[in-house]
Scaffold this motif. Sequence first.
Motif, short mmCIF file in Angstrom:
data_model
loop_
_atom_site.label_atom_id
_atom_site.label_comp_id
_atom_site.label_asym_id
_atom_site.label_seq_id
_atom_site.Cartn_x
_atom_site.Cartn_y
_atom_site.Cartn_z
N THR A 106 0.83 -1.16 0.21
CA THR A 106 -0.07 -0.03 0.03
C THR A 106 0.91 1.36 0.09
OG1 THR A 106 -0.08 -0.09 2.43
CG2 THR A 106 -1.81 -1.01 1.28
N GLU A 107 1.95 1.26 0.97
CA GLU A 107 2.94 2.51 0.75
C GLU A 107 3.51 2.76 -0.46
OE1 GLU A 107 5.52 2.58 4.15
OE2 GLU A 107 3.68 2.21 5.69
N ALA A 108 4.16 1.58 -1.14
CA ALA A 108 4.74 1.75 -2.37
C ALA A 108 3.82 2.18 -3.49
CB ALA A 108 5.32 0.22 -2.75
N GLU A 109 2.53 1.64 -3.53
CA GLU A 109 1.70 2.12 -4.55
C GLU A 109 1.02 3.30 -4.36
OE1 GLU A 109 -1.45 -0.67 -6.17
OE2 GLU A 109 -2.90 0.75 -5.77
N ASP A 162 2.06 -2.78 -10.26
CA ASP A 162 2.27 -3.58 -9.12
C ASP A 162 3.32 -3.18 -8.16
OD1 ASP A 162 2.24 -5.79 -7.92
OD2 ASP A 162 2.25 -7.27 -9.55
N PRO A 163 2.83 -2.63 -7.07
CA PRO A 163 3.97 -2.12 -6.21
C PRO A 163 4.79 -3.14 -5.52
CG PRO A 163 1.60 -2.20 -5.25
CD PRO A 163 1.44 -2.61 -6.56
N LEU A 164 4.20 -4.27 -5.49
CA LEU A 164 5.02 -5.51 -4.85
C LEU A 164 4.71 -6.67 -5.50
CD1 LEU A 164 7.29 -6.24 -2.71
CD2 LEU A 164 5.53 -6.31 -1.08
N ASP A 165 5.17 -6.96 -6.69
CA ASP A 165 4.94 -8.28 -7.23
C ASP A 165 5.50 -9.31 -6.46
OD1 ASP A 165 3.93 -9.81 -9.70
OD2 ASP A 165 6.26 -10.43 -9.71
N VAL A 173 9.29 -4.45 -8.37
CA VAL A 173 8.35 -3.19 -8.52
C VAL A 173 8.15 -3.13 -9.68
CG1 VAL A 173 8.23 -0.85 -7.85
CG2 VAL A 173 9.30 -2.41 -6.07
N MET A 174 6.72 -2.89 -10.23
CA MET A 174 6.66 -2.96 -11.78
C MET A 174 5.64 -1.83 -12.02
SD MET A 174 6.40 -6.94 -12.60
CE MET A 174 4.87 -7.35 -12.35
N VAL A 175 6.01 -1.27 -13.31
CA VAL A 175 5.10 -0.30 -13.90
C VAL A 175 4.96 -0.36 -15.40
CG1 VAL A 175 4.95 2.30 -14.33
CG2 VAL A 175 5.42 1.66 -11.92
N TRP A 222 -1.53 -6.07 -13.79
CA TRP A 222 -0.28 -5.26 -13.18
C TRP A 222 0.64 -6.61 -13.36
CZ3 TRP A 222 -5.39 -4.77 -11.25
CH2 TRP A 222 -5.98 -5.80 -10.91
N ASP A 223 0.29 -8.02 -13.50
CA ASP A 223 1.26 -8.72 -13.52
C ASP A 223 2.11 -8.96 -14.63
OD1 ASP A 223 0.87 -9.71 -10.81
OD2 ASP A 223 -1.06 -11.24 -11.45
N HIS A 224 1.50 -8.53 -15.91
CA HIS A 224 1.82 -8.91 -17.34
C HIS A 224 2.19 -8.03 -18.19
CE1 HIS A 224 1.14 -13.10 -16.33
NE2 HIS A 224 0.16 -12.99 -15.94
N ALA A 225 1.45 -6.62 -17.96
CA ALA A 225 1.57 -5.44 -18.82
C ALA A 225 3.06 -5.23 -18.73
CB ALA A 225 1.10 -4.39 -18.45
N PRO A 226 3.72 -4.96 -17.68
CA PRO A 226 5.27 -4.52 -17.69
C PRO A 226 6.25 -5.54 -18.68
CG PRO A 226 4.34 -4.19 -15.45
CD PRO A 226 3.43 -5.02 -16.41
N GLY A 227 6.04 -7.05 -18.15
CA GLY A 227 6.97 -7.85 -18.80
C GLY A 227 6.58 -7.81 -20.32
#
Length: 262
Positions: free
Chosen positions: A46-49, A90-93, A107-109, A211-216
């Motif tokens: 939550t804090e990272a997001e 995804d603040p903490l995958d 950490v993913m965007v 959030w799991d797949h868009a960055p990769g």
Amino acid sequence: MSLDVAGVTELVERVAAEIVAPRFRSLTPQDVGSKGAGDVVTVVDTEAEAAIIQGLTALLPGVPVVGEEGAAADPGILRWLDAPLAWVVDPLDGTRAFIEGLEEHAVMVALLEHGRAVAGWICLPALGRTYVAERGAGATRNGERLDRAAPAEPITGAASAGLPEGWREALDSAPATEQIALDSRLWSGYFYSQVADGVLDSLVYARAHPWDHAPGAVIVRELGGAVLRPDGSEYLPGSPGGGLVVGSTPGAAKSVLDVLAS
């Protein structure tokens, strides 16, 4: 649109260093909660997001942000996935990996344009690696350009637990996919990095959360790979339905899809 790729990279790495890394292997029971059956969340998520959203809004004012934790609280924000521009966070995958003290968290965007992922960032703070890709500009690891090696024969890879009926049996019985490890815990950020680094040729996922797949997906595509739905269509983060095949090349992805369809 003028995208500040370096600015997003700095933001992702700063959040990883200042919010995620200090709590790695230092969580207390009070730091961990639940947002559904078998779905854990921590104060780090939550804090990272919140910090990433603040930073992205400063970089591109007015562009909506679809964060994993925000979507859990309000699924209605998923409608933004088809906006002219939208961020996915995804603040903490690999939250469970993080809780268990495993290094495979990230950490993913990603940035979407009319529903298609066009830029992606994966930061693996415990491993000291950051992957960045922008459509048409290639992919980098820690600032150095990546080149993808040819896939192995048979194809190496991993498949997640909970695959659709028949998929597990098909993968297990076909010579072309005998080197795909089944029932894996596929932390997306880490495993997409394994494809980017040439360690694995394919991934098979039961679920396809944006959030799991868009960055990769951007990183793999920029390295000449493919991220496809079970029907062979291109993965789009806003499309409903589960099941996803990642291939280091279109041929590797097609080989896996052929096995699943057999």
